[in-house]
Write a protein that holds these residues in place. Structure first.
Motif, PDB file in Angstrom:
ATOM      1  N   ALA A  26     -34.699  20.056  27.821  1.00  0.00           N
ATOM      2  CA  ALA A  26     -36.409  18.220  28.479  1.00  0.00           C
ATOM      3  C   ALA A  26     -37.477  18.694  28.461  1.00  0.00           C
ATOM      4  O   ALA A  26     -37.942  18.713  28.568  1.00  0.00           O
ATOM      5  N   ALA A  27     -37.302  20.072  28.242  1.00  0.00           N
ATOM      6  CA  ALA A  27     -38.460  21.291  28.148  1.00  0.00           C
ATOM      7  C   ALA A  27     -39.940  20.712  26.908  1.00  0.00           C
ATOM      8  O   ALA A  27     -40.626  21.519  26.385  1.00  0.00           O
ATOM      9  N   PRO A  29     -41.790  17.943  25.888  1.00  0.00           N
ATOM     10  CA  PRO A  29     -41.744  17.118  26.136  1.00  0.00           C
ATOM     11  C   PRO A  29     -42.604  16.291  24.687  1.00  0.00           C
ATOM     12  O   PRO A  29     -43.115  15.316  23.835  1.00  0.00           O
ATOM     13  N   PHE A 133     -51.148  12.803  24.019  1.00  0.00           N
ATOM     14  CA  PHE A 133     -50.197  12.700  25.712  1.00  0.00           C
ATOM     15  C   PHE A 133     -50.812  11.205  26.149  1.00  0.00           C
ATOM     16  O   PHE A 133     -51.363  11.268  26.766  1.00  0.00           O
TER      17      PHE A 133
END
Lengths: 257, 198
Positions: A26-27, A29, A133
């Motif tokens: 999950a780290a 992104p 992002f």
């Protein structure tokens, strides 16, 4: 210690390892965000007759201290610089257009090139942070995005870089790798197990950008803060350079059959 | 057993929650619309659209940008009171910042900014280029220009305009790489600074 207790401990340990794995997954992104963009209207066909000037890539390799500081490593940097140059030389003939290496720069020219390279890195970081992002887009850029606009520039100063007069586009390549030290890796696990805080171990930033040598506009960019390939060995560098040049306009970089 | 596994899963979920990117909300500052800045009565009317960054370097500090803080950084300091640093100290003991004082003079403000940058941005080179008197917020103020090389090896140019009103410091600074970015926007910044009122 009873066998039941041993089995219980083993299972718990497996669970913790699984939890760490899940959390590490999950780290990243970066996987969920864009990595590449092209200026609206920019096309570069294979064999277009345009000349691409390749600037000597900026490469720095080091380790990341427990506190997160970058500690340069001369030996790793030297190895990576050679590896990346060799891989790039092998692949650049397949970029689909005429490629020339920028002449060696000295004195003020070298200083100006270095500053433009640093600016290219800063622009790439801003693109990653504020455009790729999606959740963090700047409102003015957000409106641009609705029209699919990719509008970033290094300025007209690029026209005076060594070799720029004889080419149409400049290829900038920037790499910065910081390998997590043992202390940093231990901190990563402890921080996750204790307060549950994610501590990043290592940094592998790679940016490749094609710049219009008249206007300084960024025409194509491939940028990621979490690149693959260990640049300290030849195979890893090849992987890195391929990843950097992925989707390069007009190129065919598929491995030869 | 199940309880242990549930605990482990909870740990994983908690860790994931910490890693989720924080929801940022940068706000649009529209051309022609007067707005107050830096949680103060300082107001400006921008001549073009800007983005107000969501992060804050201090209680009465606000940053606007066009392309990201690394490429254009317009920062407002809205009424720094005596005894306080320009931005929040990260480590009071390890990296103390210079404080604005009751006795600080206008001509000492470049030094205050320089000292703050040296510690806060961890930079080695900072060069004051010019210092001139100016009317700002209807008062005698100071405007100064400077240049410094950052950790990212980029040399940035800066221009700040400041005045001390009723014992508090009001300042607007603009920093951008000297390549392309500073010259491209400084005229817009000067026009914006001229609209500042309290």
């Amino acid at each position: 210690m009873s066998p039941e207790w041993g089995a219980l401990k083993m299972k718990t340990l497996k669970g913790i390892v699984f939890a760490i794995g899940l959390a590490l997954l999950a780290a990243t992104p970066a996987a969920a965000q864009e990595r590449s963009a092209r200026k609206q209207g920019f096309e570069l066909a294979t064999g277009s007759g345009k000349r691409i000037l390749v600037f000597r890539p900026s490469v720095s390799v080091g380790s990341q201290s427990t506190g997160g500081m970058f500690e340069p490593n001369g030996d790793w940097t030297e190895k990576a610089t050679t590896n990346i140059r060799v891989s790039l030389e092998r692949l650049q003939s397949r970029l689909g257009n005429s490629v020339v290496a920028a002449p060696e720069a000295y004195g003020d020219d070298a200083q100006r090139l270095q500053e433009h390279m640093a600016l290219f890195a800063a622009v790439s970081q801003a693109v990653i942070e504020y455009q790729f992002f999606r959740g963090n887009r700047l409102p003015t850029k957000k409106r641009d995005n609705k029209n699919d606009v990719f509008d970033w520039s290094l300025g007209t100063g690029v026209a005076s870089l060594p070799g720029a007069q004889d080419a149409d586009y400049g290829l900038f390549i920037y790499n910065r790798d910081a390998y997590g030290s043992t202390g940093r890796k231990i901190l990563q696990v402890l921080a996750l197990l204790g307060p549950g805080i994610a501590v990043k171990s290592g940094e592998h930033a790679g940016y490749a950008g094609l710049v219009d040598l008249k206007t300084g506009d960024l025409l194509w960019l491939n940028a990621d803060g979490a690149m693959g390939g260990d640049v300290r060995d030849a195979g890893g560098s090849e992987k890195r350079v391929r990843q950097l040049l992925e989707e390069f306009p007009g190129a065919d970089l598929k491995p030869a059959q | 057993m199940n309880r242990i596994n549930a605990g482990v899963m909870l740990l994983a979920l908690l860790a994931m929650a910490f890693q989720a990117p924080l929801a940022h909300a940068h706000n649009l500052r529209k051309k022609g619309e007067t707005v107050t800045v830096a949680d103060s009565t300082l107001s400006v009317t921008p001549g073009r659209d800007w983005n107000r960054l969501s992060g804050k370097a201090g209680k009465n500090v606000e940053t606007w940008t066009l392309d990201g803080g690394q490429l254009n950084d317009l920062t407002f300091f809205g009424g720094i009171v005596p005894g306080k640093p320009l931005v929040k100290e990260r480590h009071k003991k390890k990296a103390p910042l210079p404080k604005f004082r009751k006795v600080t003079l206008l001509v000492e403000l470049p030094e205050l900014l320089e000292g703050t940058y040296r510690t806060y941005k961890n930079i080695g080179t900072f060069r004051l280029i010019s210092t001139n008197p100016i009317k700002f917020l209807g008062q005698d103020g100071v405007t100064f220009t400077y240049e410094y090389t950052d950790q990212d090896q980029i040399t940035r140019k800066g221009e700040a305009t400041a005045a001390i009103v009723a014992g508090k410091l009001y300042m607007v600074s603009f920093d951008a790489p000297r390549l392309h970015y500073f010259e491209r926007t400084i005229a817009d910044v000067r026009a914006l600074v001229a609209t500042a009122t309290l």
